[in-house]
Design a protein around this motif. Structure first.
Motif, PDB file in Angstrom:
ATOM      1  N   THR A  54      67.586  -0.977  -7.160  1.00 49.69           N
ATOM      2  CA  THR A  54      66.363  -1.530  -7.746  1.00 49.69           C
ATOM      3  C   THR A  54      65.416  -0.385  -8.086  1.00 49.69           C
ATOM      4  N   LEU A  55      64.852  -0.445  -9.268  1.00 46.51           N
ATOM      5  CA  LEU A  55      63.864   0.531  -9.727  1.00 46.51           C
ATOM      6  C   LEU A  55      62.607  -0.246 -10.090  1.00 46.51           C
ATOM      7  N   ALA A  56      61.495   0.115  -9.484  1.00 49.89           N
ATOM      8  CA  ALA A  56      60.233  -0.574  -9.751  1.00 49.89           C
ATOM      9  C   ALA A  56      59.182   0.448 -10.166  1.00 49.89           C
ATOM     10  N   ALA A  57      58.442   0.107 -11.244  1.00 51.73           N
ATOM     11  CA  ALA A  57      57.370   0.984 -11.719  1.00 51.73           C
ATOM     12  C   ALA A  57      56.446   0.210 -12.645  1.00 51.73           C
ATOM     13  N   ASP A  58      55.162   0.484 -12.525  1.00 46.24           N
ATOM     14  CA  ASP A  58      54.153  -0.069 -13.436  1.00 46.24           C
ATOM     15  C   ASP A  58      54.242  -1.592 -13.538  1.00 46.24           C
ATOM     16  N   GLY A  59      54.471  -2.271 -12.421  1.00 44.44           N
ATOM     17  CA  GLY A  59      54.533  -3.734 -12.404  1.00 44.44           C
ATOM     18  C   GLY A  59      55.844  -4.307 -12.910  1.00 44.44           C
TER      19      GLY A  59
ATOM     20  N   ALA B 238      64.810   3.825   0.463  1.00 40.58           N
ATOM     21  CA  ALA B 238      63.979   3.914  -0.742  1.00 40.58           C
ATOM     22  C   ALA B 238      63.285   5.266  -0.788  1.00 40.58           C
ATOM     23  N   ARG B 239      62.876   5.630  -2.002  1.00 36.66           N
ATOM     24  CA  ARG B 239      62.126   6.872  -2.181  1.00 36.66           C
ATOM     25  C   ARG B 239      61.334   6.799  -3.483  1.00 36.66           C
ATOM     26  N   PRO B 240      60.245   7.566  -3.592  1.00 32.63           N
ATOM     27  CA  PRO B 240      59.470   7.592  -4.835  1.00 32.63           C
ATOM     28  C   PRO B 240      60.221   8.373  -5.917  1.00 32.63           C
ATOM     29  N   VAL B 241      59.969   7.990  -7.152  1.00 37.33           N
ATOM     30  CA  VAL B 241      60.634   8.635  -8.278  1.00 37.33           C
ATOM     31  C   VAL B 241      59.752   8.488  -9.521  1.00 37.33           C
ATOM     32  N   SER B 242      59.844   9.430 -10.432  1.00 39.04           N
ATOM     33  CA  SER B 242      59.147   9.329 -11.716  1.00 39.04           C
ATOM     34  C   SER B 242      60.003   8.489 -12.661  1.00 39.04           C
ATOM     35  N   VAL B 243      59.364   7.567 -13.385  1.00 40.93           N
ATOM     36  CA  VAL B 243      60.088   6.629 -14.238  1.00 40.93           C
ATOM     37  C   VAL B 243      59.531   6.690 -15.658  1.00 40.93           C
ATOM     38  N   ARG B 244      60.434   6.797 -16.637  1.00 46.45           N
ATOM     39  CA  ARG B 244      60.056   6.767 -18.051  1.00 46.45           C
ATOM     40  C   ARG B 244      60.066   5.305 -18.501  1.00 46.45           C
ATOM     41  N   ILE B 245      58.870   4.751 -18.791  1.00 50.68           N
ATOM     42  CA  ILE B 245      58.815   3.350 -19.204  1.00 50.68           C
ATOM     43  C   ILE B 245      58.694   3.197 -20.721  1.00 50.68           C
ATOM     44  N   ALA B 246      58.367   4.269 -21.391  1.00 54.03           N
ATOM     45  CA  ALA B 246      58.319   4.281 -22.854  1.00 54.03           C
ATOM     46  C   ALA B 246      58.421   5.737 -23.293  1.00 54.03           C
ATOM     47  N   ALA B 247      58.613   5.943 -24.580  1.00 51.26           N
ATOM     48  CA  ALA B 247      58.721   7.304 -25.097  1.00 51.26           C
ATOM     49  C   ALA B 247      57.435   8.070 -24.789  1.00 51.26           C
ATOM     50  N   GLY B 248      57.557   9.116 -23.989  1.00 53.08           N
ATOM     51  CA  GLY B 248      56.413   9.953 -23.639  1.00 53.08           C
ATOM     52  C   GLY B 248      55.538   9.382 -22.531  1.00 53.08           C
ATOM     53  N   VAL B 249      55.915   8.254 -21.933  1.00 54.53           N
ATOM     54  CA  VAL B 249      55.118   7.641 -20.871  1.00 54.53           C
ATOM     55  C   VAL B 249      55.925   7.666 -19.577  1.00 54.53           C
ATOM     56  N   VAL B 250      55.447   8.449 -18.623  1.00 53.59           N
ATOM     57  CA  VAL B 250      56.112   8.565 -17.319  1.00 53.59           C
ATOM     58  C   VAL B 250      55.121   8.148 -16.237  1.00 53.59           C
ATOM     59  N   VAL B 251      55.581   7.223 -15.374  1.00 48.44           N
ATOM     60  CA  VAL B 251      54.733   6.731 -14.283  1.00 48.44           C
ATOM     61  C   VAL B 251      55.474   6.880 -12.963  1.00 48.44           C
ATOM     62  N   SER B 252      54.741   6.756 -11.886  1.00 48.87           N
ATOM     63  CA  SER B 252      55.338   6.810 -10.560  1.00 48.87           C
ATOM     64  C   SER B 252      55.999   5.467 -10.245  1.00 48.87           C
ATOM     65  N   GLY B 253      57.166   5.546  -9.629  1.00 52.03           N
ATOM     66  CA  GLY B 253      57.893   4.327  -9.283  1.00 52.03           C
ATOM     67  C   GLY B 253      58.590   4.450  -7.949  1.00 52.03           C
ATOM     68  N   ARG B 254      59.418   3.483  -7.640  1.00 52.75           N
ATOM     69  CA  ARG B 254      60.140   3.454  -6.368  1.00 52.75           C
ATOM     70  C   ARG B 254      61.590   3.073  -6.634  1.00 52.75           C
ATOM     71  N   LEU B 255      62.502   3.893  -6.111  1.00 50.19           N
ATOM     72  CA  LEU B 255      63.936   3.650  -6.216  1.00 50.19           C
ATOM     73  C   LEU B 255      64.422   3.143  -4.864  1.00 50.19           C
ATOM     74  N   ARG B 256      65.155   2.019  -4.869  1.00 53.61           N
ATOM     75  CA  ARG B 256      65.634   1.415  -3.614  1.00 53.61           C
ATOM     76  C   ARG B 256      67.106   1.058  -3.760  1.00 53.61           C
ATOM     77  N   VAL B 257      67.868   1.359  -2.718  1.00 56.49           N
ATOM     78  CA  VAL B 257      69.282   0.972  -2.699  1.00 56.49           C
ATOM     79  C   VAL B 257      69.528   0.063  -1.495  1.00 56.49           C
ATOM     80  N   GLU B 258      70.459  -0.862  -1.671  1.00 59.58           N
ATOM     81  CA  GLU B 258      70.919  -1.732  -0.614  1.00 59.58           C
ATOM     82  C   GLU B 258      72.432  -1.573  -0.541  1.00 59.58           C
ATOM     83  N   VAL B 259      72.961  -1.337   0.644  1.00 60.54           N
ATOM     84  CA  VAL B 259      74.383  -1.064   0.831  1.00 60.54           C
ATOM     85  C   VAL B 259      74.904  -1.973   1.939  1.00 60.54           C
ATOM     86  N   TRP B 260      76.052  -2.614   1.673  1.00 64.86           N
ATOM     87  CA  TRP B 260      76.682  -3.450   2.695  1.00 64.86           C
ATOM     88  C   TRP B 260      78.191  -3.493   2.453  1.00 64.86           C
TER      89      TRP B 260
END
Length: 130
Positions: free
Chosen positions: A85-90, A107-129
């Motif tokens: 799961t990748l979450a950023a900017d709502g 989970a950990r914080p990550v920079s996410v490109r949501i549009a051309a030239g627009v980078v916001v802070s986000g959260r990367l999460r993995v679930e493993v089973w």
């Protein structure tokens, strides 16, 4: 000396070979039984390395692109299911099957490109089973 004193401490060669064979077979069976047991991995030992591999795969250029999220499913360990799961900017992007409540997560914080030239802070999460 008596005739019995010269035989003390000696073993017939056949009996010694049988004993060595029995010990070797016992060790082999024991090792085989241990090898067939499932690995007792706690949630941190599975989720954290998976998160690192997913992060490396997704942020090869330094910034995560949600369009590349599907490629991260191959980063999971063999024999395990993975959801990312990748979450950023709502917004939220997710790939993989629905995880059970017992799934290991990281989970950990990550920079996410949501549009051309627009980078916001986000959260990367993995679930493993398994």
């Amino acid at each position: 000396m008596s005739r019995w004193s010269t035989r003390r401490g000696q073993v017939e060669p056949t009996a010694a070979l049988v004993a060595v064979f029995a010990v070797a077979v016992g060790l082999t069976l024991y090792a085989g039984a241990l090898d067939s047991l499932p690995a007792a991995e706690d949630s941190r030992s599975v989720a954290e390395p998976t998160l690192s591999r997913v992060h490396e795969s997704l942020t090869a250029t330094g910034v995560a692109n949600p369009a590349d999220l599907h490629d991260t499913l191959a980063a999971g360990p063999d024999g395990y299911h993975v959801a990312v799961t990748l979450a950023a900017d709502g917004e939220r992007w997710r790939v993989g099957p629905a995880a059970p409540p017992t799934a290991a997560t990281a989970a950990r914080p990550v920079s996410v490109r949501i549009a051309a030239g627009v980078v916001v802070s986000g959260r990367l999460r993995v679930e493993v089973w398994a």
